[in-house]
Design a protein around this motif. Structure first.
Motif, short mmCIF file in Angstrom:
data_model
loop_
_atom_site.label_atom_id
_atom_site.label_comp_id
_atom_site.label_asym_id
_atom_site.label_seq_id
_atom_site.Cartn_x
_atom_site.Cartn_y
_atom_site.Cartn_z
N TYR A 47 0.83 -1.20 0.00
CA TYR A 47 0.00 0.00 0.00
C TYR A 47 0.87 1.25 0.00
CZ TYR A 47 -3.54 3.36 1.56
OH TYR A 47 -4.38 4.43 1.67
N TYR A 48 1.95 1.20 0.80
CA TYR A 48 2.83 2.38 0.88
C TYR A 48 3.67 2.56 -0.38
CZ TYR A 48 6.52 5.52 2.38
OH TYR A 48 7.40 6.57 2.45
N PHE A 49 4.39 1.50 -0.77
CA PHE A 49 5.30 1.65 -1.91
C PHE A 49 4.56 1.62 -3.25
CE2 PHE A 49 8.25 0.09 1.35
CZ PHE A 49 9.25 1.04 1.24
N GLY A 50 3.43 0.93 -3.30
CA GLY A 50 2.72 0.84 -4.57
C GLY A 50 1.71 1.94 -4.81
N LEU A 51 1.18 2.53 -3.73
CA LEU A 51 0.13 3.53 -3.90
C LEU A 51 0.48 4.88 -3.26
CD1 LEU A 51 -2.96 1.24 -3.15
CD2 LEU A 51 -2.08 1.93 -5.38
N ARG B 179 4.36 12.12 -7.26
CA ARG B 179 3.65 12.92 -8.26
C ARG B 179 3.33 14.31 -7.72
NH1 ARG B 179 1.34 7.83 -9.67
NH2 ARG B 179 -0.38 8.11 -8.17
N LEU B 180 2.93 14.36 -6.43
CA LEU B 180 2.65 15.65 -5.82
C LEU B 180 3.91 16.50 -5.75
CD1 LEU B 180 0.26 14.60 -2.90
CD2 LEU B 180 -0.34 15.87 -4.98
N GLN B 181 5.05 15.86 -5.41
CA GLN B 181 6.31 16.58 -5.36
C GLN B 181 6.71 17.11 -6.73
OE1 GLN B 181 8.03 17.16 -2.42
NE2 GLN B 181 9.21 18.59 -3.72
N ALA B 182 6.46 16.26 -7.74
CA ALA B 182 6.78 16.69 -9.11
C ALA B 182 5.92 17.87 -9.51
CB ALA B 182 6.57 15.53 -10.08
#
Length: 218
Positions: A195-199, A206-209
């Motif tokens: 859940y953490y690494f996959g989602l 993406r938010l950081q990008a």
């Protein structure tokens, strides 16, 4: 998705735990009943020995003394038979969740007890004859002992087998529940990692990008 997986894992864990504990409770009840029956059959054997010794001396007693002696020593024997039959009824009920083979063994045990009781009643009837002399009494006791001893031995052996099997089953159930618990914990950890690494982590990236792109535009 992650929350749903964790909830599903929790429900599975609860199901395994409830099922396992129910089975353990059944096997512990079987163990308790078997231990009680072993004590009952041992007590019955001792009481019958006392009755036999008393009966062997009946040849030198008057008729009134003989009847009083027989009646006095028969009371604990009858009481023990009644206790054994009560425990057998509880044992048959406890075997309902343990399979048809075990239920058949309990039914066979009931027949064995009925045979014991019938043989003791036959001995009582034979010893109650007024014309019975000392030789006749000893003959009655020898015939009874030949028939009763193997029945008592087999009955005690069957209860010991039942108790030992139940104890082993409890140990196996404990081991399986422990293994299930470890697997469920491992599954929960893997679900959280996925859940953490996959989602979650890709979403943060993406938010950081997007933040970096906004700063460049601004």
């Amino acid at each position: 998705l992650g929350a749903a997986s964790i909830v599903l894992t929790t429900l599975l864990a609860a199901g395994f735990l409830v099922s396992g504990m129910t089975k353990i409770s059944q096997e512990l009840l079987v163990t308790q009943l078997a231990d009680t029956q072993i004590k009952n059959f041992s007590a019955l054997a001792s009481q019958i020995d006392v009755f036999a010794i008393s009966s062997a001396n009946a040849g030198i007693q008057t008729e009134a003394e003989r009847e009083a002696s027989f009646a006095r020593f028969r009371v604990p024997v009858d009481r023990t038979f009644n206790t054994i039959k009560e425990i057998l009824e509880a044992s048959v009920e406890a075997a309902q969740g343990l399979g048809e083979d075990e239920q058949a063994r309990r039914a066979t045990q009931s027949l064995t007890v009925a045979r014991m009781e019938a043989q003791f009643a036959s001995l009582w009837s034979g010893l109650s004859r007024r014309q019975l002399n000392e030789d006749g009494i000893l003959l009655q006791l020898n015939v009874f002992s030949t028939q009763m001893t193997p029945l008592l031995t087999n009955a005690i052996g069957e209860e010991q087998r039942r108790r030992d099997n139940a104890i082993r089953e409890v140990e196996d159930l404990k081991a399986r529940l422990n293994l299930y618990a470890q697997l469920i914990v491992l599954a929960a950890v893997l679900i959280l990692l996925f859940y953490y690494f996959g989602l979650v982590r890709p979403q943060f990236k993406r938010l950081q990008a997007l933040q970096n792109a906004a700063r460049e535009i601004g």
